[in-house]
Enzyme design. Structure first.
Site, PDB file in Angstrom:
ATOM      1  N   GLU A  32      -1.825   1.221  -4.663  1.00 45.46           N
ATOM      2  CA  GLU A  32      -1.752  -0.174  -4.235  1.00 45.46           C
ATOM      3  C   GLU A  32      -1.074  -0.944  -5.370  1.00 45.46           C
ATOM      4  OE1 GLU A  32      -3.233  -2.952  -1.081  1.00 45.46           O
ATOM      5  OE2 GLU A  32      -3.386  -0.781  -1.272  1.00 45.46           O
ATOM      6  N   CYS A  49       0.832  -1.207   0.000  1.00 38.51           N
ATOM      7  CA  CYS A  49       0.000   0.000   0.000  1.00 38.51           C
ATOM      8  C   CYS A  49       0.866   1.257   0.000  1.00 38.51           C
ATOM      9  CB  CYS A  49      -0.943   0.008   1.211  1.00 38.51           C
ATOM     10  SG  CYS A  49      -0.089  -0.051   2.804  1.00 38.51           S
TER      11      CYS A  49
END
EC number: 2.1.1.35
Length: 369
Positions: free
Chosen positions: A360, A326
């Site tokens: 992401e 992330c």
């Protein structure tokens, strides 16, 4: 609140350029890019509640958010990044509780957690203790919302207090490669915010690990989101997670999906690394024969800080590494070490958070020969 959806393609292109640049020192192949819907993609939302007087002098409350730069509050009647179920509930909920002193007094926040399967959990957060009178009014509220067609779970939270009317969770159903997977999602616990992008992530991870030999070790498994979907690609799966509520959800999800080759251990990644290296012994590992696992593939989905040094060293010992990130900056930092022993076979960008700078990503690493 409005969205400049016509800008989405350009914003995504900038993310692709950014991630491509970060991965270029590691001879990464061309990115596989998974675009999101430009609106109604987010499955959860949190709003502060503002109490005011309307033109007639009557009490009124509405959802607000704060501008991250100016810190100024602004009213939110519709939230186009959230899915349509949340938007419908936002309107109906406020209409039902306006003027109800028991339900609105010292109410300061409302959280929504929705699913593609049509369930929604609403959490009402208070600066006061919740009593039996509140419970009675909340039950009536839940009944009225149910009569409107909502499949709703209602939760009240205050300091050291949590009251769930029926359940504190919803059940999501995700179609992955033609099969439906059931996931229990507990309110106030981590879940993937963009469900349709989560499906794409799971299918990508499954395609990377297709025809795998041996077993899988997963660190940071949460409610079993990835490990359950990946289980059929491996002989056995061993997964770790530190959150008690997430482990409980994972155990339920394992049973509901008929998974018989997945074992969850309640440990942090750092603790498991210590156990594997013989630094410490843990009672939680009693009865689990770690030597029975032939884990030549490891899956990691670490927090924004990336992998800690000890875990990074451990991860390098595996033949194949599936790394979901992330934070592309800490991914690049970790790859400086991982690329010394592994090459990037595949790389992907999943636009989990449109209209933000957040990226992401995923890399599939194979040990160099």
């Amino acid at each position: 609140m409005t969205l400049a959806t016509e800008q989405y393609a350009d914003l995504l292109a900038k993310k692709v350029a950014n991630l491509t640049a970060l991965l270029s020192p590691f001879q990464a192949p061309e990115l596989e890019v998974f675009a999101s819907k430009p609106q109604h993609f987010r499955m959860r939302a949190e709003f502060r509640v503002w109490h005011d007087k309307n033109e007639k002098g009557e009490n009124e409350l509405y959802h607000i958010m704060f501008d991250p730069e100016t810190k100024q509050r602004y009213r939110v009647d519709q939230f186009p990044i959230a899915n349509e179920l949340i938007n419908k509930m936002m309107k109906s909920l406020l209409a039902e509780i306006q003027g109800n002193e028991l339900l609105t007094h010292k109410l300061f926040q409302i959280d929504y957690l929705s699913t593609l399967s049509g369930e929604i959990a609403v959490s009402l957060l208070y600066h006061k203790a919740l009593n039996e009178e509140w419970v009675e009014q909340a039950q009536l509220l839940k009944q009225r919302l149910t009569e409107q067609g909502f499949r709703v779970q209602l939760i009240g939270r205050a300091t050291k207090q949590k009251i769930a009317l029926d359940h504190d969770y919803v059940e999501e159903v995700l179609p992955i490669h033609g099969k439906n997977y059931v996931y229990r999602q507990v309110e106030n616990s981590f879940t993937q915010p963009n469900a349709e992008m989560n499906i794409k992530m799971l299918e990508w991870a499954r395609s990377c690990t297709q025809n795998s030999q041996g077993d899988l070790l997963e660190l940071y498994c949460g409610n079993g989101n990835f490990s359950i979907a990946l289980a059929e690609n491996f002989r056995k799966v061993l997964a770790t997670e530190i959150s008690k509520s997430s482990v409980q959800s994972a155990q339920y999800n394992i049973e509901q999906n008929g998974i018989d080759n997945l074992q969850i251990i309640r440990m942090s990644a750092e603790e498991f690394t210590q156990a594997m290296n013989g630094v410490r012994e843990f009672n939680r590992l009693k009865g689990i024969d770690l030597k029975s696992y032939d884990c030549n593939t490891i899956f990691v989905d670490p927090p924004r800080a990336g992998l800690d040094p000890d875990t990074l060293n451990m991860v390098q010992g595996y033949e194949r590494i599936l790394y979901i990130s992330c934070n592309p900056n800490t991914l690049a930092e970790n790859l400086q070490q991982l690329s010394q022993t592994h090459r990037i076979e595949r790389a992907a960008l999943f636009d989990q958070f449109p209209f933000t700078h957040h990226i992401e990503s995923g890399v599939w690493l194979i040990k160099r020969t």
